[in-house]
Design a protein around this motif. Structure first.
Motif, PDB file in Angstrom:
ATOM      1  N   LEU A 132      86.061 -90.267   8.645  1.00  0.00           N
ATOM      2  CA  LEU A 132      84.956 -89.312   8.662  1.00  0.00           C
ATOM      3  C   LEU A 132      83.601 -89.961   8.949  1.00  0.00           C
ATOM      4  O   LEU A 132      82.590 -89.284   9.072  1.00  0.00           O
ATOM      5  CB  LEU A 132      84.906 -88.537   7.341  1.00  0.00           C
ATOM      6  CG  LEU A 132      86.139 -87.659   7.042  1.00  0.00           C
ATOM      7  CD1 LEU A 132      85.902 -86.835   5.768  1.00  0.00           C
ATOM      8  CD2 LEU A 132      86.497 -86.728   8.190  1.00  0.00           C
ATOM      9  N   GLY A 133      83.581 -91.292   9.006  1.00  0.00           N
ATOM     10  CA  GLY A 133      82.370 -91.985   9.438  1.00  0.00           C
ATOM     11  C   GLY A 133      81.224 -91.959   8.442  1.00  0.00           C
ATOM     12  O   GLY A 133      80.065 -92.042   8.831  1.00  0.00           O
ATOM     13  N   ILE A 134      81.542 -91.832   7.147  1.00  0.00           N
ATOM     14  CA  ILE A 134      80.460 -91.751   6.154  1.00  0.00           C
ATOM     15  C   ILE A 134      80.566 -92.846   5.093  1.00  0.00           C
ATOM     16  O   ILE A 134      79.935 -92.750   4.040  1.00  0.00           O
ATOM     17  CB  ILE A 134      80.410 -90.356   5.487  1.00  0.00           C
ATOM     18  CG1 ILE A 134      81.808 -89.915   5.039  1.00  0.00           C
ATOM     19  CG2 ILE A 134      79.791 -89.336   6.448  1.00  0.00           C
ATOM     20  CD1 ILE A 134      81.835 -88.565   4.324  1.00  0.00           C
ATOM     21  N   LYS A 146      75.234 -92.302   0.761  1.00  0.00           N
ATOM     22  CA  LYS A 146      74.977 -91.965  -0.640  1.00  0.00           C
ATOM     23  C   LYS A 146      75.019 -90.447  -0.827  1.00  0.00           C
ATOM     24  O   LYS A 146      74.436 -89.715  -0.017  1.00  0.00           O
ATOM     25  CB  LYS A 146      73.600 -92.470  -1.061  1.00  0.00           C
ATOM     26  CG  LYS A 146      73.556 -93.963  -1.310  1.00  0.00           C
ATOM     27  CD  LYS A 146      72.140 -94.423  -1.599  1.00  0.00           C
ATOM     28  CE  LYS A 146      71.375 -94.587  -0.302  1.00  0.00           C
ATOM     29  NZ  LYS A 146      70.000 -95.038  -0.454  1.00  0.00           N
ATOM     30  N   ALA A 147      75.679 -90.024  -1.898  1.00  0.00           N
ATOM     31  CA  ALA A 147      75.786 -88.576  -2.135  1.00  0.00           C
ATOM     32  C   ALA A 147      75.451 -88.204  -3.564  1.00  0.00           C
ATOM     33  O   ALA A 147      75.721 -88.967  -4.500  1.00  0.00           O
ATOM     34  CB  ALA A 147      77.202 -88.099  -1.811  1.00  0.00           C
ATOM     35  N   ASN A 187      85.475 -86.659  -5.564  1.00  0.00           N
ATOM     36  CA  ASN A 187      86.653 -87.480  -5.322  1.00  0.00           C
ATOM     37  C   ASN A 187      86.944 -87.628  -3.827  1.00  0.00           C
ATOM     38  O   ASN A 187      87.193 -88.738  -3.346  1.00  0.00           O
ATOM     39  CB  ASN A 187      87.837 -86.823  -6.035  1.00  0.00           C
ATOM     40  CG  ASN A 187      88.833 -87.845  -6.520  1.00  0.00           C
ATOM     41  OD1 ASN A 187      88.497 -89.025  -6.668  1.00  0.00           O
ATOM     42  ND2 ASN A 187      90.055 -87.407  -6.725  1.00  0.00           N
ATOM     43  N   SER A 188      86.892 -86.530  -3.091  1.00  0.00           N
ATOM     44  CA  SER A 188      87.159 -86.593  -1.643  1.00  0.00           C
ATOM     45  C   SER A 188      86.120 -87.452  -0.934  1.00  0.00           C
ATOM     46  O   SER A 188      86.453 -88.208  -0.018  1.00  0.00           O
ATOM     47  CB  SER A 188      87.187 -85.191  -1.040  1.00  0.00           C
ATOM     48  OG  SER A 188      88.304 -84.472  -1.507  1.00  0.00           O
ATOM     49  N   LEU A 189      84.859 -87.338  -1.336  1.00  0.00           N
ATOM     50  CA  LEU A 189      83.808 -88.162  -0.731  1.00  0.00           C
ATOM     51  C   LEU A 189      84.030 -89.634  -1.076  1.00  0.00           C
ATOM     52  O   LEU A 189      83.863 -90.521  -0.234  1.00  0.00           O
ATOM     53  CB  LEU A 189      82.421 -87.699  -1.195  1.00  0.00           C
ATOM     54  CG  LEU A 189      81.946 -86.347  -0.638  1.00  0.00           C
ATOM     55  CD1 LEU A 189      80.688 -85.875  -1.371  1.00  0.00           C
ATOM     56  CD2 LEU A 189      81.685 -86.424   0.867  1.00  0.00           C
ATOM     57  N   ALA A 190      84.409 -89.898  -2.328  1.00  0.00           N
ATOM     58  CA  ALA A 190      84.648 -91.278  -2.760  1.00  0.00           C
ATOM     59  C   ALA A 190      85.775 -91.916  -1.958  1.00  0.00           C
ATOM     60  O   ALA A 190      85.697 -93.092  -1.591  1.00  0.00           O
ATOM     61  CB  ALA A 190      84.978 -91.305  -4.256  1.00  0.00           C
ATOM     62  N   HIS A 191      86.804 -91.141  -1.657  1.00  0.00           N
ATOM     63  CA  HIS A 191      87.914 -91.667  -0.845  1.00  0.00           C
ATOM     64  C   HIS A 191      87.454 -92.035   0.560  1.00  0.00           C
ATOM     65  O   HIS A 191      88.112 -92.825   1.236  1.00  0.00           O
ATOM     66  CB  HIS A 191      89.066 -90.665  -0.805  1.00  0.00           C
ATOM     67  CG  HIS A 191      89.967 -90.772  -1.999  1.00  0.00           C
ATOM     68  ND1 HIS A 191      90.895 -91.774  -2.143  1.00  0.00           N
ATOM     69  CD2 HIS A 191      90.052 -90.033  -3.138  1.00  0.00           C
ATOM     70  CE1 HIS A 191      91.526 -91.639  -3.301  1.00  0.00           C
ATOM     71  NE2 HIS A 191      91.027 -90.585  -3.929  1.00  0.00           N
ATOM     72  N   GLU A 192      86.321 -91.471   0.991  1.00  0.00           N
ATOM     73  CA  GLU A 192      85.742 -91.834   2.299  1.00  0.00           C
ATOM     74  C   GLU A 192      84.744 -92.980   2.172  1.00  0.00           C
ATOM     75  O   GLU A 192      84.029 -93.291   3.118  1.00  0.00           O
ATOM     76  CB  GLU A 192      85.063 -90.612   2.925  1.00  0.00           C
ATOM     77  CG  GLU A 192      86.007 -89.476   3.265  1.00  0.00           C
ATOM     78  CD  GLU A 192      87.110 -89.905   4.240  1.00  0.00           C
ATOM     79  OE1 GLU A 192      86.805 -90.645   5.195  1.00  0.00           O
ATOM     80  OE2 GLU A 192      88.274 -89.512   4.019  1.00  0.00           O
ATOM     81  N   GLY A 193      84.636 -93.549   0.965  1.00  0.00           N
ATOM     82  CA  GLY A 193      83.751 -94.685   0.775  1.00  0.00           C
ATOM     83  C   GLY A 193      82.298 -94.320   0.520  1.00  0.00           C
ATOM     84  O   GLY A 193      81.400 -95.148   0.699  1.00  0.00           O
ATOM     85  N   VAL A 194      82.043 -93.100   0.087  1.00  0.00           N
ATOM     86  CA  VAL A 194      80.673 -92.668  -0.204  1.00  0.00           C
ATOM     87  C   VAL A 194      80.311 -93.054  -1.640  1.00  0.00           C
ATOM     88  O   VAL A 194      81.090 -92.816  -2.571  1.00  0.00           O
ATOM     89  CB  VAL A 194      80.544 -91.138  -0.017  1.00  0.00           C
ATOM     90  CG1 VAL A 194      79.171 -90.635  -0.468  1.00  0.00           C
ATOM     91  CG2 VAL A 194      80.820 -90.752   1.430  1.00  0.00           C
ATOM     92  N   GLY A 238      87.100 -97.414  -5.953  1.00  0.00           N
ATOM     93  CA  GLY A 238      86.253 -98.594  -5.907  1.00  0.00           C
ATOM     94  C   GLY A 238      84.820 -98.339  -5.477  1.00  0.00           C
ATOM     95  O   GLY A 238      84.045 -99.282  -5.334  1.00  0.00           O
ATOM     96  N   VAL A 239      84.428 -97.090  -5.265  1.00  0.00           N
ATOM     97  CA  VAL A 239      83.031 -96.837  -4.885  1.00  0.00           C
ATOM     98  C   VAL A 239      82.129 -96.918  -6.111  1.00  0.00           C
ATOM     99  O   VAL A 239      82.585 -96.895  -7.259  1.00  0.00           O
ATOM    100  CB  VAL A 239      82.829 -95.454  -4.208  1.00  0.00           C
ATOM    101  CG1 VAL A 239      83.658 -95.346  -2.946  1.00  0.00           C
ATOM    102  CG2 VAL A 239      83.100 -94.310  -5.166  1.00  0.00           C
ATOM    103  N   MET A 240      80.824 -97.023  -5.858  1.00  0.00           N
ATOM    104  CA  MET A 240      79.860 -97.038  -6.944  1.00  0.00           C
ATOM    105  C   MET A 240      79.583 -95.592  -7.380  1.00  0.00           C
ATOM    106  O   MET A 240      79.323 -94.731  -6.537  1.00  0.00           O
ATOM    107  CB  MET A 240      78.573 -97.673  -6.446  1.00  0.00           C
ATOM    108  CG  MET A 240      77.652 -98.066  -7.576  1.00  0.00           C
ATOM    109  SD  MET A 240      76.223 -98.973  -6.941  1.00  0.00           S
ATOM    110  CE  MET A 240      75.241 -97.642  -6.342  1.00  0.00           C
ATOM    111  N   VAL A 241      79.668 -95.346  -8.688  1.00  0.00           N
ATOM    112  CA  VAL A 241      79.415 -93.988  -9.188  1.00  0.00           C
ATOM    113  C   VAL A 241      78.390 -94.038 -10.312  1.00  0.00           C
ATOM    114  O   VAL A 241      78.631 -94.664 -11.350  1.00  0.00           O
ATOM    115  CB  VAL A 241      80.706 -93.313  -9.717  1.00  0.00           C
ATOM    116  CG1 VAL A 241      80.421 -91.856 -10.083  1.00  0.00           C
ATOM    117  CG2 VAL A 241      81.838 -93.397  -8.700  1.00  0.00           C
TER     118      VAL A 241
END
Lengths: 259, 286
Positions: free
Chosen positions: A3-5, A9-10, A25-32, A56-59
């Protein structure tokens, strides 16, 4: 599809459970990287841990009421320049409009219309500067077809939709989009709790009641929160920059209209 | 205002023969003679057009607007032309006191036409919560509270017609009118649900969505735009008319007829609809 994101940051509001958590969760799986909020510190921290462990993303977490000015300030202090903003909030109560006074209406408008507008106001200009922004409002199928006992929701969410329709046209040239996902019957804890409570009061089982509800949905099943999360992630993708001002129903075909 | 109305009617008859002046010429019997109606913000423009059309059908009216003089002159004009009973209440309908005054004059209307001036244009970056609440009070909650106060007696009498004058922005947003886009869409969303709950009692709720109409407001706005652009009002007017899909602006008279139709005895199966009256400006298939 990528998805290129990755690395974006979200902010995802009301993300400790249900649809908000699924979007996070879906955004985190894309590395956001995420800043998520909800009213309870304990449950937002638990959701953050789960998401971190899985992706493994920062939350970052903020415990606050996003429908208040202080709540919004706290979230914006944690993430002042998001690339992605997912507006979400619990819905107003159902009932008879004869019982609703002005205070009841203002409360509903604050949490399901103005809160999102002020979050957009605080973040849209830096998105414009960076020439990337994705705003997704989680509203309701009631925006397309009213839900009769939910007049406050019908009104407030339609109001947000009307405002965003206009703003969408003004910012798309900067690669900043505003869209909405409209959940129909999605199997969240809230639905499970309601059906469990109904089952306890009647002589029928949870399974029986669920099966009956599913029969009324053209898809023959409830939607999964993950499906809504993935729809949200797609609307936040690099590839979705030509889609704006749209309202996408995730209702398993329940809405009967052609358009 | 009297002169203006005369001028408008003359244009309506001579320029567009297909149009019917409601003043004295009924196009069909709407079946609502003797009914009682409230028309808000009716001293001029579209509200006045609705009041004139309903009065021509023999509806007894309570009309309101903020400026007493203009409102009373309008009431007198309508009385003279139609012979209908018209009560004028000068008040601000967006306040609780204003609504109480109108409802005191007509506690049990059969017809309610909600109308209010729109919120100001501008950039949403400059709007604070108070600005939004004011817009929501004026263009959403006022209508909801008037409906709340009158719908049950309509249900009791098995007849009710509620028309909300909103805007074409409900279908097609106007970029610099964000508060109007929001507040009027909010009203529309709420009404969509309620309409389905009252129709079995022959009480309907619909929206009437004006595009560009030949009103004082349009002329005033155009004067400001012309001045800012350093151009003549007449040139700008002609240019706008030429650019309009219909080749003209709408008239308050024809808007009023549409409102009277939605309030008619014949329109009881139409509810929760949003009728766009914009001379074809919005290019949408459905």
């Amino acid at each position: 599809m990528d998805l290129g994101i990755k690395g974006r940051k979200a902010i995802v509001c009301a993300a400790s459970k249900g649809l908000g958590k699924a979007c996070a969760n879906s955004l985190a799986h894309e590395g956001v990287d995420l800043t998520i909020c909800s009213r309870s510190q304990e449950s937002i921290d638990a959701a953050a841990k789960e998401i971190r462990d899985a992706t493994g993303v920062m939350v970052r977490t903020v415990a606050c009421d996003i429908s208040t000015e202080e709540g919004r300030q706290a979230v914006l202090a944690a993430c002042p320049e998001p690339d992605i903003l997912v507006n979400n909030a619990g819905g107003p109560p159902h009932g008879d409009f004869r019982d609703w006074d002005r205070d009841t209406w203002i409360k509903a408008l604050d949490s399901n219309m103005l809160s999102a507008i002020f979050m957009i106001k605080a973040t849209v200009d830096t998105m414009i500067e960076r020439r990337f922004g994705r705003i997704v409002n989680i509203t309701s199928r009631s925006v397309k077809a009213p839900i009769l006992p939910l007049g406050l929701s019908n009104g407030a969410r339609a109001g947000l939709t009307g405002f965003c329709a206009g703003l969408g046209h003004q910012i798309i040239q900067h690669n900043v989009t505003i869209n909405a996902v409209l959940p129909g019957s999605i199997l969240t804890d809230r639905v499970r709790d309601t059906v469990t409570a109904t089952a306890a009061k009647s002589d029928r089982s949870f399974e029986e009641l669920m099966a009956e509800r599913e029969t009324g949905i053209p898809a023959g099943r409830f939607g999964r929160a993950e499906e809504l999360g993935d729809a949200c992630a797609y609307l936040c993708s690099t590839q979705a920059g030509y889609i704006t001002g749209q309202n996408i129903l995730l209702d398993g075909g329940s809405y009967g209209g052609t358009l | 205002m009297g002169v203006l109305t005369a001028a408008r009617s003359k244009r309506a008859i001579h320029d567009w023969p297909g149009l019917v002046s409601v003043q004295g010429n009924k196009i069909m019997d709407m079946g609502i003679a003797g009914k009682k109606g409230i028309v808000c913000a009716a001293s001029k423009g579209l509200g006045r057009g609705c009041a004139e059309a309903l009065a021509a059908e023999g509806v007894e009216l309570v009309i309101c607007a903020r400026t007493k003089e203009v409102l009373e002159a309008t009431a007198e004009d309508i009385r003279k032309v139609s012979g209908a009973k018209v009560t004028a209440i000068a008040c601000d309908i967006t306040t609780e006191e204003g609504r109480a005054a109108v409802l005191k004059a007509c506690p049990e209307p059969d017809i309610l036409v909600n109308n209010a001036g729109g919120p100001p244009p501008g950039d949403f970056r400059e709007w604070e919560r108070e600005d939004w609440i004011k817009a929501l009070d004026g263009n959403m909650l006022t209508a909801i509270f008037l409906i709340k106060a009158t719908v049950d007696s309509m249900i009791g009498r098995k007849f009710g017609r509620i028309v909300n004058i909103t805007s074409s922005s409900v279908k097609l947003p106007v970029p610099y009118l964000g508060m109007s886009n929001g507040a009027r869409a909010g009203l529309t969303g709420f009404v969509a649900g309620l309409a389905r709950q009252t129709v079995k009692h022959n009480v309907t709720l619909n929206g009437l969505l004006p595009g560009r109409f030949e009103t004082q407001r349009l002329r005033d706005n155009m004067k400001i735009t012309a001045e800012k652009a350093g151009r003549s009002y007449d040139d700008m007017y002609k240019e706008s008319v030429a650019a309009a899909t219909a080749g003209r602006f709408g008239t308050p008279e024809e808007f009023g007829v549409a409102c009277a139709y939605l309030c008619s005895a014949h329109a009881g199966y139409i509810t929760g609809q949003n009728l766009l009256m914009d001379g074809g400006a919005f290019e949408s298939s459905v």
